[in-house]
Scaffold this active site. Structure first.
Site, PDB file in Angstrom:
ATOM      1  N   ARG A  38      16.012   9.350   9.018  1.00  0.00           N
ATOM      2  CA  ARG A  38      14.956   8.340   8.907  1.00  0.00           C
ATOM      3  C   ARG A  38      14.613   7.788  10.295  1.00  0.00           C
ATOM      4  O   ARG A  38      13.460   7.544  10.616  1.00  0.00           O
ATOM      5  CB  ARG A  38      15.510   7.224   7.991  1.00  0.00           C
ATOM      6  CG  ARG A  38      14.511   6.263   7.476  1.00  0.00           C
ATOM      7  CD  ARG A  38      15.282   5.262   6.597  1.00  0.00           C
ATOM      8  NE  ARG A  38      14.565   4.011   6.495  1.00  0.00           N
ATOM      9  CZ  ARG A  38      13.616   3.762   5.596  1.00  0.00           C
ATOM     10  NH1 ARG A  38      13.276   4.689   4.742  1.00  0.00           N
ATOM     11  NH2 ARG A  38      13.016   2.601   5.556  1.00  0.00           N
ATOM     12  N   VAL A  46      -2.195   4.255   7.448  1.00  0.00           N
ATOM     13  CA  VAL A  46      -1.651   4.933   6.256  1.00  0.00           C
ATOM     14  C   VAL A  46      -0.278   5.542   6.570  1.00  0.00           C
ATOM     15  O   VAL A  46       0.567   5.680   5.694  1.00  0.00           O
ATOM     16  CB  VAL A  46      -2.633   6.031   5.765  1.00  0.00           C
ATOM     17  CG1 VAL A  46      -2.060   6.807   4.589  1.00  0.00           C
ATOM     18  CG2 VAL A  46      -3.979   5.413   5.368  1.00  0.00           C
ATOM     19  N   ARG A  57      -0.440   3.422  -9.137  1.00  0.00           N
ATOM     20  CA  ARG A  57       0.639   4.195  -9.783  1.00  0.00           C
ATOM     21  C   ARG A  57       1.146   3.443 -11.012  1.00  0.00           C
ATOM     22  O   ARG A  57       1.242   4.015 -12.105  1.00  0.00           O
ATOM     23  CB  ARG A  57       1.782   4.427  -8.786  1.00  0.00           C
ATOM     24  CG  ARG A  57       1.449   5.515  -7.789  1.00  0.00           C
ATOM     25  CD  ARG A  57       2.555   5.778  -6.805  1.00  0.00           C
ATOM     26  NE  ARG A  57       2.226   6.961  -5.998  1.00  0.00           N
ATOM     27  CZ  ARG A  57       2.593   7.126  -4.738  1.00  0.00           C
ATOM     28  NH1 ARG A  57       3.332   6.223  -4.124  1.00  0.00           N
ATOM     29  NH2 ARG A  57       2.254   8.228  -4.093  1.00  0.00           N
ATOM     30  N   ASN A  75       3.421   6.380   7.323  1.00  0.00           N
ATOM     31  CA  ASN A  75       4.653   5.713   6.889  1.00  0.00           C
ATOM     32  C   ASN A  75       5.737   5.679   7.965  1.00  0.00           C
ATOM     33  O   ASN A  75       5.753   6.558   8.817  1.00  0.00           O
ATOM     34  CB  ASN A  75       5.197   6.423   5.641  1.00  0.00           C
ATOM     35  CG  ASN A  75       4.500   5.918   4.393  1.00  0.00           C
ATOM     36  OD1 ASN A  75       4.322   4.729   4.211  1.00  0.00           O
ATOM     37  ND2 ASN A  75       4.087   6.841   3.538  1.00  0.00           N
ATOM     38  N   ASN A  97      -3.276  16.452   4.930  1.00  0.00           N
ATOM     39  CA  ASN A  97      -3.533  16.292   3.493  1.00  0.00           C
ATOM     40  C   ASN A  97      -4.214  14.969   3.167  1.00  0.00           C
ATOM     41  O   ASN A  97      -5.215  14.934   2.459  1.00  0.00           O
ATOM     42  CB  ASN A  97      -2.220  16.400   2.714  1.00  0.00           C
ATOM     43  CG  ASN A  97      -1.814  17.839   2.483  1.00  0.00           C
ATOM     44  OD1 ASN A  97      -2.650  18.741   2.536  1.00  0.00           O
ATOM     45  ND2 ASN A  97      -0.541  18.062   2.251  1.00  0.00           N
ATOM     46  N   VAL A  98      -3.665  13.868   3.679  1.00  0.00           N
ATOM     47  CA  VAL A  98      -4.257  12.560   3.354  1.00  0.00           C
ATOM     48  C   VAL A  98      -5.606  12.402   4.045  1.00  0.00           C
ATOM     49  O   VAL A  98      -6.599  12.007   3.412  1.00  0.00           O
ATOM     50  CB  VAL A  98      -3.317  11.393   3.760  1.00  0.00           C
ATOM     51  CG1 VAL A  98      -3.994  10.052   3.487  1.00  0.00           C
ATOM     52  CG2 VAL A  98      -1.993  11.466   3.014  1.00  0.00           C
ATOM     53  N   HIS A 131       6.050  -1.284   1.106  1.00  0.00           N
ATOM     54  CA  HIS A 131       5.696  -0.012   0.482  1.00  0.00           C
ATOM     55  C   HIS A 131       6.928   0.882   0.596  1.00  0.00           C
ATOM     56  O   HIS A 131       7.078   1.654   1.527  1.00  0.00           O
ATOM     57  CB  HIS A 131       4.498   0.595   1.232  1.00  0.00           C
ATOM     58  CG  HIS A 131       4.014   1.885   0.667  1.00  0.00           C
ATOM     59  ND1 HIS A 131       3.611   2.029  -0.641  1.00  0.00           N
ATOM     60  CD2 HIS A 131       3.844   3.105   1.231  1.00  0.00           C
ATOM     61  CE1 HIS A 131       3.217   3.274  -0.835  1.00  0.00           C
ATOM     62  NE2 HIS A 131       3.355   3.945   0.282  1.00  0.00           N
ATOM     63  N   ASN A 168       6.887   9.020  14.512  1.00  0.00           N
ATOM     64  CA  ASN A 168       5.652   8.370  14.040  1.00  0.00           C
ATOM     65  C   ASN A 168       5.291   7.143  14.887  1.00  0.00           C
ATOM     66  O   ASN A 168       4.119   6.842  15.072  1.00  0.00           O
ATOM     67  CB  ASN A 168       5.772   8.004  12.557  1.00  0.00           C
ATOM     68  CG  ASN A 168       5.529   9.211  11.673  1.00  0.00           C
ATOM     69  OD1 ASN A 168       5.123  10.268  12.156  1.00  0.00           O
ATOM     70  ND2 ASN A 168       5.758   9.071  10.382  1.00  0.00           N
TER      71      ASN A 168
HETATM   72  N1  APR Z   1      -3.375  12.542  16.883  1.00  0.00           N
HETATM   73  C1  APR Z   1      -4.119  13.019  15.867  1.00  0.00           C
HETATM   74  N2  APR Z   1      -3.599  13.676  14.816  1.00  0.00           N
HETATM   75  C2  APR Z   1      -2.278  13.872  14.802  1.00  0.00           C
HETATM   76  C3  APR Z   1      -1.434  13.391  15.822  1.00  0.00           C
HETATM   77  C4  APR Z   1      -2.031  12.703  16.902  1.00  0.00           C
HETATM   78  N3  APR Z   1      -1.315  12.223  17.913  1.00  0.00           N
HETATM   79  N4  APR Z   1      -0.161  13.717  15.511  1.00  0.00           N
HETATM   80  C5  APR Z   1      -0.197  14.369  14.339  1.00  0.00           C
HETATM   81  N5  APR Z   1      -1.481  14.468  13.907  1.00  0.00           N
HETATM   82  C6  APR Z   1      -1.996  15.108  12.703  1.00  0.00           C
HETATM   83  C7  APR Z   1      -1.327  16.428  12.388  1.00  0.00           C
HETATM   84  O1  APR Z   1      -1.824  17.464  13.208  1.00  0.00           O
HETATM   85  C8  APR Z   1      -1.664  16.606  10.913  1.00  0.00           C
HETATM   86  O2  APR Z   1      -2.835  17.371  10.730  1.00  0.00           O
HETATM   87  O3  APR Z   1      -1.736  14.309  11.558  1.00  0.00           O
HETATM   88  C9  APR Z   1      -1.885  15.169  10.415  1.00  0.00           C
HETATM   89  C10 APR Z   1      -0.887  14.733   9.350  1.00  0.00           C
HETATM   90  O4  APR Z   1      -1.141  15.484   8.216  1.00  0.00           O
HETATM   91  P1  APR Z   1      -0.021  15.969   7.192  1.00  0.00           P
HETATM   92  O5  APR Z   1       1.134  16.533   7.952  1.00  0.00           O
HETATM   93  O6  APR Z   1      -0.700  16.814   6.164  1.00  0.00           O
HETATM   94  O7  APR Z   1       0.509  14.619   6.555  1.00  0.00           O
HETATM   95  P2  APR Z   1      -0.176  13.794   5.351  1.00  0.00           P
HETATM   96  O8  APR Z   1       0.347  14.277   4.056  1.00  0.00           O
HETATM   97  O9  APR Z   1      -1.634  13.746   5.570  1.00  0.00           O
HETATM   98  O10 APR Z   1       0.464  12.350   5.583  1.00  0.00           O
HETATM   99  C11 APR Z   1       0.145  11.596   6.729  1.00  0.00           C
HETATM  100  O11 APR Z   1       0.350   9.514   5.567  1.00  0.00           O
HETATM  101  O12 APR Z   1       1.048   8.983   3.440  1.00  0.00           O
HETATM  102  C12 APR Z   1       1.407   9.051   4.774  1.00  0.00           C
HETATM  103  O13 APR Z   1       3.807   9.448   4.744  1.00  0.00           O
HETATM  104  C13 APR Z   1       2.547  10.022   5.017  1.00  0.00           C
HETATM  105  O14 APR Z   1       2.981   9.334   7.282  1.00  0.00           O
HETATM  106  C14 APR Z   1       2.371  10.335   6.486  1.00  0.00           C
HETATM  107  C15 APR Z   1       0.847  10.254   6.667  1.00  0.00           C
END
Ligand code: APR
Length: 308
Positions: free
Chosen positions: A88, A118, A151, A120, A12-13, A175, A95
């Site tokens: 947590r 980015v 925000r 968390n 998403n991000v 944050h 992560n």
């Molecule tokens: N290498 C590349 N991509 C990865 C890896 C990796 N080792 N591990 C996970 N991913 C990818 C996932 O496949 C997924 O598409 O990271 C993406 C994370 O996307 P979302 O689950 O949609 O999470 P998102 O809402 O984007 O948030 C990502 O940003 O704001 C922070 O707290 C939030 O830590 C979170 C991060």
């Protein structure tokens, strides 16, 4: 040669960030994820909007870090959000592994890049990326205050019925729960909100800002905020790529500034083509400085708990 920006994580991000960045049309974008097809599909979808939105920059989706080689800026959004039943600590552990592995690959392929984290908990993950990359502190930073300030500014604009662009905020510290919101640093056309709003309203807006991420998680049920985080990260990238020397609150590694050492915390920094070109020391009262130092200690506790 065109500038090159890589976004790691096409969730998403990451995908929203790629979309924000391509619209600025100042760099080619690489979108990388471990899931096959996901970054390719999202990049193609974004590319197909170019005749409508009018950008000329290239966007490429990939699973291969070689495609990110020689990036000017790399933004790490890869990671997982907290799932039901997950502690947590478990989230941190996962992560930690993701960001550590990603940082090693990023640093190997783009040894001169500027990295924005980015994922968390961002202050801890930025500290980790700083240590793992071996980069100078000026080239590693995290997204925190730009988002938290946006925000707060949006809430102030709604409360006072003024345009969002008339409001300016500077949120510092962690944050998260230990965020440091100094009301006098939030202004409307240069006037501090302490002269415009009663204490009750200010406290309510501050509390909402501190809970900003949680409020959205509560509404979405699955997943966390991504539009404002993506816009905030894009703002940081723009300040760097366009060498704007803009002062923004970002998570940065401190070496004695504000009386804080060897930890990452949100402070005002000057962003330009060299990354963090200066840590700007605001004139804080003793009480405000203490709040920032306490916030830094909370991050330090987390960092120690995972033994980085
Ligand atoms: N290498 C590349 N991509 C990865 C890896 C990796 N080792 N591990 C996970 N991913 C990818 C996932 O496949 C997924 O598409 O990271 C993406 C994370 O996307 P979302 O689950 O949609 O999470 P998102 O809402 O984007 O948030 C990502 O940003 O704001 C922070 O707290 C939030 O830590 C979170 C991060």
């Amino acid at each position: 040669m065109a500038c090159k920006i890589s976004v790691i994580g096409a969730g998403n991000v990451g995908a929203s960030l790629a979309w924000c960045l391509i619209e600025k049309d100042f760099a080619d974008i690489i979108l990388l994820d471990i899931i096959e097809g996901l970054p390719q599909g999202k990049a193609l979808d974004i590319y197909e909007s170019s005749p409508i939105t009018g950008f000329n920059s290239k966007i490429t989706g990939t699973n291969d870090y070689q495609d990110t080689a020689g990036s000017d800026v790399v933004i790490i959004t890869s990671g997982i959000g907290r799932k039901p039943g997950m502690t947590r600590d478990e989230l941190l552990e996962i992560n930690l592994k993701i960001v550590s592995g990603v940082t090693q690959k990023v640093a190997g392929c783009s040894p001169d890049c500027i990295t924005i984290v980015v994922t968390n908990p961002v202050d801890t993950m930025t500290y980790l990326a700083f240590k793992v990359s071996g980069f100078t502190p000026s080239r590693v930073m995290g997204l925190s205050g730009v988002l938290d300030s946006a925000r707060l500014s949006s809430f102030i604009s709604a409360e006072l019925k003024v345009l969002p662009e008339e409001v300016s905020s500077f949120v510092l510290g962690e944050h998260g729960r230990n965020m440091v919101v100094i009301p006098r640093l939030a202004t409307v056309n240069g006037k501090p909100i302490t002269e415009l709003l009663p204490a009750e309203a200010i406290n309510r807006l501050i509390e909402r800002t501190i809970n900003g991420g949680a409020e959205i998680v509560g509404l979405l049920k699955a997943g966390s905020a991504f539009y404002a985080p993506a816009a905030a990260a894009a703002h940081m990238v723009e300040a760097i790529i366009l060498d704007k020397k803009e002062v923004l609150p970002c998570a940065a590694y401190l070496q004695g500034e504000y009386g804080i050492k060897d930890i990452v915390i949100g402070v005002p920094v000057k962003l330009g083509r060299n990354g963090i070109e200066e840590i700007v020391e605001f004139d804080l009262t003793l009480e405000e400085k203490e709040a920032l130092q306490n916030s830094a200690e909370a991050v330090r506790k987390l960092v120690r708990s995972i033994d980085i």
